[in-house]
Scaffold this motif. Structure first.
Motif, PDB file in Angstrom:
ATOM      1  N   MET A 289       0.836  -1.194   0.000  1.00  0.00           N
ATOM      2  CA  MET A 289       0.000   0.000   0.000  1.00  0.00           C
ATOM      3  C   MET A 289       0.871   1.244   0.000  1.00  0.00           C
ATOM      4  SD  MET A 289      -3.217   0.629  -0.045  1.00  0.00           S
ATOM      5  CE  MET A 289      -3.992  -0.742   0.720  1.00  0.00           C
ATOM      6  N   SER A 290       0.284   2.392  -0.335  1.00  0.00           N
ATOM      7  CA  SER A 290       1.042   3.637  -0.410  1.00  0.00           C
ATOM      8  C   SER A 290       1.119   4.300   0.956  1.00  0.00           C
ATOM      9  CB  SER A 290       0.337   4.588  -1.382  1.00  0.00           C
ATOM     10  OG  SER A 290      -0.849   5.047  -0.791  1.00  0.00           O
ATOM     11  N   MET A 291       1.613   5.534   0.940  1.00  0.00           N
ATOM     12  CA  MET A 291       1.778   6.284   2.187  1.00  0.00           C
ATOM     13  C   MET A 291       0.452   6.598   2.858  1.00  0.00           C
ATOM     14  SD  MET A 291       2.730   9.852   0.417  1.00  0.00           S
ATOM     15  CE  MET A 291       3.888   8.961  -0.578  1.00  0.00           C
ATOM     16  N   THR A 292      -0.663   6.337   2.160  1.00  0.00           N
ATOM     17  CA  THR A 292      -1.966   6.623   2.765  1.00  0.00           C
ATOM     18  C   THR A 292      -2.414   5.526   3.719  1.00  0.00           C
ATOM     19  OG1 THR A 292      -2.942   5.687   0.790  1.00  0.00           O
ATOM     20  CG2 THR A 292      -2.775   8.075   0.865  1.00  0.00           C
TER      21      THR A 292
ATOM     22  N   LEU B  47       2.309  15.376  -8.495  1.00  0.00           N
ATOM     23  CA  LEU B  47       3.091  15.751  -7.311  1.00  0.00           C
ATOM     24  C   LEU B  47       4.209  14.758  -7.013  1.00  0.00           C
ATOM     25  CD1 LEU B  47       0.193  16.729  -4.871  1.00  0.00           C
ATOM     26  CD2 LEU B  47       1.557  18.251  -6.306  1.00  0.00           C
ATOM     27  N   ASP B  48       5.270  15.274  -6.386  1.00  0.00           N
ATOM     28  CA  ASP B  48       6.313  14.393  -5.866  1.00  0.00           C
ATOM     29  C   ASP B  48       5.730  13.572  -4.715  1.00  0.00           C
ATOM     30  OD1 ASP B  48       8.176  15.440  -7.587  1.00  0.00           O
ATOM     31  OD2 ASP B  48       8.799  17.003  -6.185  1.00  0.00           O
ATOM     32  N   PRO B  49       6.229  12.335  -4.525  1.00  0.00           N
ATOM     33  CA  PRO B  49       5.647  11.450  -3.509  1.00  0.00           C
ATOM     34  C   PRO B  49       5.507  12.069  -2.123  1.00  0.00           C
ATOM     35  CG  PRO B  49       7.183  10.218  -4.859  1.00  0.00           C
ATOM     36  CD  PRO B  49       7.276  11.651  -5.299  1.00  0.00           C
ATOM     37  N   GLU B  50       6.513  12.858  -1.694  1.00  0.00           N
ATOM     38  CA  GLU B  50       6.427  13.392  -0.334  1.00  0.00           C
ATOM     39  C   GLU B  50       5.367  14.482  -0.189  1.00  0.00           C
ATOM     40  OE1 GLU B  50       9.891  15.633  -2.298  1.00  0.00           O
ATOM     41  OE2 GLU B  50       9.055  13.612  -2.290  1.00  0.00           O
ATOM     42  N   MET B  51       4.856  14.990  -1.320  1.00  0.00           N
ATOM     43  CA  MET B  51       3.824  16.031  -1.264  1.00  0.00           C
ATOM     44  C   MET B  51       2.413  15.462  -1.339  1.00  0.00           C
ATOM     45  SD  MET B  51       5.527  18.808  -3.791  1.00  0.00           S
ATOM     46  CE  MET B  51       7.176  19.444  -3.503  1.00  0.00           C
ATOM     47  N   ILE B  52       2.306  14.205  -1.713  1.00  0.00           N
ATOM     48  CA  ILE B  52       0.982  13.614  -1.922  1.00  0.00           C
ATOM     49  C   ILE B  52       0.184  13.575  -0.623  1.00  0.00           C
ATOM     50  CG2 ILE B  52      -0.211  11.449  -2.495  1.00  0.00           C
ATOM     51  CD1 ILE B  52       1.969  10.988  -4.635  1.00  0.00           C
TER      52      ILE B  52
END
Length: 262
Positions: free
Chosen positions: A1-4, A187-192
């Motif tokens: 899963m992603s950062m979410t 967006l860049d990953p850290e901005m998502i």
């Protein structure tokens, strides 16, 4: 899963009304010979949060762009907040005043400050006095956690900040419905995460939302319903738990295996 994955969502306030916010019946759209949307039927209730996913070219963005007449449909019916969408410009303006839209690219005016970007539409479209428009804009810039950027220009902000400004700008028109067209894909990953967190807050406040996104963690956490589109059609829709655990269509299974990596 992603950062979410780690997102915690307070669902206690997320009440879905039995009042219809959007009703689409038998909607079709062509680009010349290309049949981009086929027989779309969709009812969205007030307070509902819908995530639309599917492969590129499946018609997802076109579908939500038809809802506020950024794209014209050729057949079928779209009704938003009780107003039937037609070629009548007054009706289109009425619908657009109720429907906020956030795009993949932020579409901010580079020569205007953040505050000016947010007050432009309320002053010109809603005839809001400048002082009132600025007060509202600061309220929503605080909500998206960037009030300190009000007097900067878009080019001085990060991508994530610019997208949050775009959300605040939409909210300044006090829409009843928000449409998001892949708001994190540029967006860049850290901005998502910062943009998704803003969208989660909106969801917790009961905003009716349709979101085209590949952020499946967001879909699991926030959506009431996940819709899968392919080749211009709604192939499958279900509440998130069932959608991810027991997809019915082979096309949905293939898509999920590719995007989730299993």
């Amino acid at each position: 899963m992603s950062m979410t994955e780690e997102m915690q969502v307070d669902t206690s306030k997320m009440k879905i009304s039995d009042e219809v916010a959007i009703r689409i019946e038998g909607m079709n759209k062509w680009y010349g010979q290309f049949h981009v949307l086929r027989d779309i039927d969709l009812t969205v209730y007030r307070g509902e949060r819908i995530v639309i996913c599917g492969p590129s070219g499946s018609g997802k963005s076109t579908l939500i762009r038809c809802i506020n007449a950024l794209e014209e449909h050729q057949k079928g019916k779209i009704e938003v907040d009780g107003t039937v969408l037609s070629s009548d410009l007054k009706q289109i303006d009425k619908i657009r005043s109720e429907v906020g839209m956030c795009f993949q690219h932020f579409n901010l005016f580079p020569h205007l400050t953040i505050l000016e970007n947010c007050t432009l539409a309320p002053i010109w479209v809603r005839k809001t006095p400048k002082r009132d428009a600025e007060k509202t804009a600061m309220h929503f810039l605080e909500k998206v956690k960037i009030p300190d950027q009000a007097h900067k220009y878009p080019g001085q902000l990060s991508g994530g900040q610019q997208q949050r400004v775009a959300i605040a700008r939409s909210l300044c028109m006090r829409p009843r419905i928000m449409l998001f067209d892949e708001p994190t894909s540029a967006l860049d990953p850290e901005m998502i995460k910062e943009v998704l967190d803003t969208m989660i807050e909106l969801a917790e406040e009961g905003m009716t939302m349709l979101c085209v996104t590949h952020e499946m963690g967001f879909a699991r956490q926030v959506a009431n319903r996940v819709i899968f589109m392919d080749q211009g059609q709604i192939v499958e829709q279900n509440e998130p738990e069932e959608f991810f655990k027991n997809p019915k269509s082979e096309r949905t299974k293939l898509f999920l295996s590719q995007i989730l990596g299993h």
